[in-house]
Design a protein around this motif. Structure first.
Motif, PDB file in Angstrom:
ATOM      1  N   VAL A 191      39.329  33.739  49.163  1.00 30.60           N
ATOM      2  CA  VAL A 191      39.566  34.214  50.520  1.00 30.60           C
ATOM      3  C   VAL A 191      38.814  35.514  50.815  1.00 30.60           C
ATOM      4  O   VAL A 191      38.151  35.605  51.845  1.00 30.60           O
ATOM      5  CB  VAL A 191      41.076  34.362  50.837  1.00 30.60           C
ATOM      6  N   ARG A 196      48.857  26.421  48.079  1.00 25.03           N
ATOM      7  CA  ARG A 196      48.473  25.915  49.402  1.00 25.03           C
ATOM      8  C   ARG A 196      49.375  26.459  50.516  1.00 25.03           C
ATOM      9  O   ARG A 196      48.950  26.586  51.645  1.00 25.03           O
ATOM     10  CB  ARG A 196      48.544  24.395  49.427  1.00 25.03           C
ATOM     11  N   GLU A 197      50.610  26.737  50.201  1.00 25.78           N
ATOM     12  CA  GLU A 197      51.571  27.206  51.210  1.00 25.78           C
ATOM     13  C   GLU A 197      51.643  28.730  51.315  1.00 25.78           C
ATOM     14  O   GLU A 197      52.315  29.257  52.189  1.00 25.78           O
ATOM     15  CB  GLU A 197      52.984  26.674  50.899  1.00 25.78           C
ATOM     16  N   TRP A 234      50.402  32.569  51.996  1.00 24.31           N
ATOM     17  CA  TRP A 234      49.452  33.305  52.803  1.00 24.31           C
ATOM     18  C   TRP A 234      48.579  34.124  51.867  1.00 24.31           C
ATOM     19  O   TRP A 234      49.093  34.659  50.891  1.00 24.31           O
ATOM     20  CB  TRP A 234      50.196  34.228  53.773  1.00 24.31           C
ATOM     21  N   PRO A 235      47.326  34.259  52.043  1.00 21.30           N
ATOM     22  CA  PRO A 235      46.492  33.798  53.143  1.00 21.30           C
ATOM     23  C   PRO A 235      45.902  32.403  52.915  1.00 21.30           C
ATOM     24  O   PRO A 235      45.214  31.875  53.770  1.00 21.30           O
ATOM     25  CB  PRO A 235      45.388  34.842  53.204  1.00 21.30           C
ATOM     26  N   SER A 277      47.231  29.558  52.956  1.00 12.66           N
ATOM     27  CA  SER A 277      47.753  28.564  53.901  1.00 12.66           C
ATOM     28  C   SER A 277      46.932  28.518  55.192  1.00 12.66           C
ATOM     29  O   SER A 277      47.004  27.543  55.938  1.00 12.66           O
ATOM     30  CB  SER A 277      49.216  28.866  54.231  1.00 12.66           C
ATOM     31  N   ARG A 278      46.134  29.523  55.426  1.00 15.93           N
ATOM     32  CA  ARG A 278      45.297  29.566  56.637  1.00 15.93           C
ATOM     33  C   ARG A 278      43.996  28.787  56.475  1.00 15.93           C
ATOM     34  O   ARG A 278      43.239  28.655  57.420  1.00 15.93           O
ATOM     35  CB  ARG A 278      44.995  31.016  56.999  1.00 15.93           C
ATOM     36  N   PHE A 279      43.746  28.264  55.266  1.00 16.49           N
ATOM     37  CA  PHE A 279      42.488  27.569  54.980  1.00 16.49           C
ATOM     38  C   PHE A 279      42.727  26.197  54.356  1.00 16.49           C
ATOM     39  O   PHE A 279      42.164  25.875  53.300  1.00 16.49           O
ATOM     40  CB  PHE A 279      41.619  28.418  54.033  1.00 16.49           C
TER      41      PHE A 279
END
Length: 174
Positions: free
Chosen positions: A37, A92-93, A95-96, A98-100
């Protein structure tokens, strides 16, 4: 909005004025460029490409900057790997990440298709570089195998970024 050109100019100007800091700057940039990220918001590749000619023109030896770049890249991927290893599927859940979701899904497909080689080849693709080490950890790729490929690809990547510019400056006698 982040002005990437201004960022690159500032970083390169700093290295030009303080050549003795080049290995530290290269390490930090490669580390950020290799973190999941973070690499999406820190455009370090452009700065590292510009660093090769600058270090050669400034008389800074290539080896310490190359070694620092490779070490920063390998450490960044190692951190991403361990995050994935410890979070597993829940990454996957979180943050950050989860935004991708699409980027993670693309990285998973790449990892499943190429296995160990995905870590090596993912290093040379900006969007994949940000997620493949994380995914390798999520799927519990053996750590020693990950590190062998990680370090090898980091050394090749660092040389590919720094070497041509440094060689061109030397060849042209600048």
């Amino acid at each position: 909005m982040l002005d990437l050109h201004a960022y690159a100019r500032e970083a390169l100007s700093f290295v030009q004025a303080h050549a003795h800091y080049a290995p530290y700057v290269a390490f930090a940039l490669a580390f950020c460029e290799s973190l999941a990220v973070v690499s999406l918001v820190v455009p370090a590749t452009f700065v590292l490409l510009g660093l090769g000619p600058l270090i050669a023109a400034g008389g800074v030896p290539l080896f310490p900057v190359w070694a620092a770049t490779a070490a920063g890249a390998a450490l960044g991927d190692t951190v991403s790997y361990w995050v994935g290893f410890h979070l597993k599927g829940s990454a996957r859940e979180r943050w950050p990440l989860s935004r991708f979701p699409e980027a993670i899904a693309r990285g998973e497909r790449f990892f499943h298709r190429f296995g160990t080689w995905s870590v090596f080849f993912g290093r040379f693709s900006g969007p994949l570089r940000a997620f493949v080490p994380l995914i390798a950890g999520m799927f519990a790729m053996p750590h020693i195998l990950f590190q062998m490929v990680n370090i090898t690809s980091a050394m090749a990547w660092a040389l590919l970024l720094l070497g041509p510019g440094a060689a061109a400056v030397k060849a042209l006698g600048w």
